[in-house]
Design a protein around this motif. Structure first.
Motif, PDB file in Angstrom:
ATOM      1  N   ALA A 116       0.768  -1.259   0.038  1.00  0.00           N
ATOM      2  CA  ALA A 116       0.012   0.063   0.115  1.00  0.00           C
ATOM      3  C   ALA A 116       0.804   1.101   0.156  1.00  0.00           C
ATOM      4  O   ALA A 116       0.551   2.301  -0.559  1.00  0.00           O
ATOM      5  CB  ALA A 116      -1.006   0.105   1.259  1.00  0.00           C
ATOM      6  N   LEU A 117       1.861   1.310   0.896  1.00  0.00           N
ATOM      7  CA  LEU A 117       2.904   2.403   0.752  1.00  0.00           C
ATOM      8  C   LEU A 117       3.561   2.616  -0.424  1.00  0.00           C
ATOM      9  O   LEU A 117       3.818   3.760  -1.152  1.00  0.00           O
ATOM     10  CB  LEU A 117       3.815   2.125   1.979  1.00  0.00           C
ATOM     11  N   ARG A 119       2.332   1.703  -3.292  1.00  0.00           N
ATOM     12  CA  ARG A 119       1.266   2.191  -4.310  1.00  0.00           C
ATOM     13  C   ARG A 119       0.931   3.594  -3.859  1.00  0.00           C
ATOM     14  O   ARG A 119       0.852   4.550  -5.096  1.00  0.00           O
ATOM     15  CB  ARG A 119       0.004   1.507  -4.190  1.00  0.00           C
ATOM     16  N   ARG A 120       1.007   4.238  -2.901  1.00  0.00           N
ATOM     17  CA  ARG A 120       0.892   5.458  -2.535  1.00  0.00           C
ATOM     18  C   ARG A 120       1.924   6.553  -3.004  1.00  0.00           C
ATOM     19  O   ARG A 120       1.946   7.329  -3.571  1.00  0.00           O
ATOM     20  CB  ARG A 120       0.638   5.880  -0.966  1.00  0.00           C
ATOM     21  N   SER A 121       3.297   5.870  -2.789  1.00  0.00           N
ATOM     22  CA  SER A 121       4.488   6.841  -3.224  1.00  0.00           C
ATOM     23  C   SER A 121       4.460   6.806  -4.554  1.00  0.00           C
ATOM     24  O   SER A 121       4.770   7.848  -5.202  1.00  0.00           O
ATOM     25  CB  SER A 121       5.613   6.328  -2.533  1.00  0.00           C
ATOM     26  N   TRP A 123       1.940   6.917  -6.756  1.00  0.00           N
ATOM     27  CA  TRP A 123       0.984   7.949  -7.095  1.00  0.00           C
ATOM     28  C   TRP A 123       1.594   9.142  -6.822  1.00  0.00           C
ATOM     29  O   TRP A 123       1.238  10.150  -7.828  1.00  0.00           O
ATOM     30  CB  TRP A 123      -0.282   7.461  -6.407  1.00  0.00           C
ATOM     31  N   ARG A 124       2.029   9.405  -5.942  1.00  0.00           N
ATOM     32  CA  ARG A 124       2.624  10.773  -5.489  1.00  0.00           C
ATOM     33  C   ARG A 124       3.632  11.215  -6.345  1.00  0.00           C
ATOM     34  O   ARG A 124       3.985  12.560  -6.532  1.00  0.00           O
ATOM     35  CB  ARG A 124       2.833  10.813  -4.005  1.00  0.00           C
ATOM     36  N   ALA A 129      -2.636   6.888 -11.611  1.00  0.00           N
ATOM     37  CA  ALA A 129      -3.186   5.825 -10.482  1.00  0.00           C
ATOM     38  C   ALA A 129      -3.792   4.458 -11.007  1.00  0.00           C
ATOM     39  O   ALA A 129      -4.120   4.527 -12.214  1.00  0.00           O
ATOM     40  CB  ALA A 129      -4.512   6.582  -9.935  1.00  0.00           C
TER      41      ALA A 129
END
Length: 131
Positions: A116-117, A119-121, A123-124, A129
């Protein structure tokens, strides 16, 4: 997500406590067996000295009779401890299985959090996405 570490530590403590209990029980069983063997020798010596080995005989040695009773009590206690040891081993096996399940669940959570981390990093960082 909430960390499972306190639960895992508690399960590890439970396992170590069960192992210590088994060792204590084994020590007591060995001591009772040793004492019973000593009493067997005392009984045999007293019966040889008195010349009467039948505990139902009216002139049977009171010392030998008392030693027999004590030996029988120790043997029963040792058998009870063996039953307790079997129960403690079962509890230890259950605790070890629970620990393995908790550790596996904790590992799955760590992997999921890492993914999850990631994927979030991603995306940023300007990546589109993912659906």
């Amino acid at each position: 997500m909430k960390s499972r570490e306190p639960l895992i530590r508690a399960k590890r403590f439970k396992i170590e406590d069960a192992r210590r209990r088994i060792v204590r029980i084994d020590t007591m069983i060995a001591e009772f067996d040793r004492m019973a063997a000593d009493l067997d020798r005392d009984i045999a010596g007293e019966e040889e000295r008195s010349g009467i080995s039948d505990p139902r005989h009216f002139a049977y040695s009171p010392l030998a009779a008392a030693a027999r009773q004590r030996r029988d009590n120790l043997s029963r206690s040792a058998q009870d401890l063996r039953t307790q040891r079997d129960e403690a081993e079962s509890a230890l096996a259950d605790a070890e299985a629970q620990l393995q399940m908790e550790e596996a669940a904790s590992e799955r959570e760590r992997v999921n959090e890492a993914e999850a981390l990631e994927r979030r990093s991603g995306w940023r960082m300007g990546e589109p996405a993912r659906a």
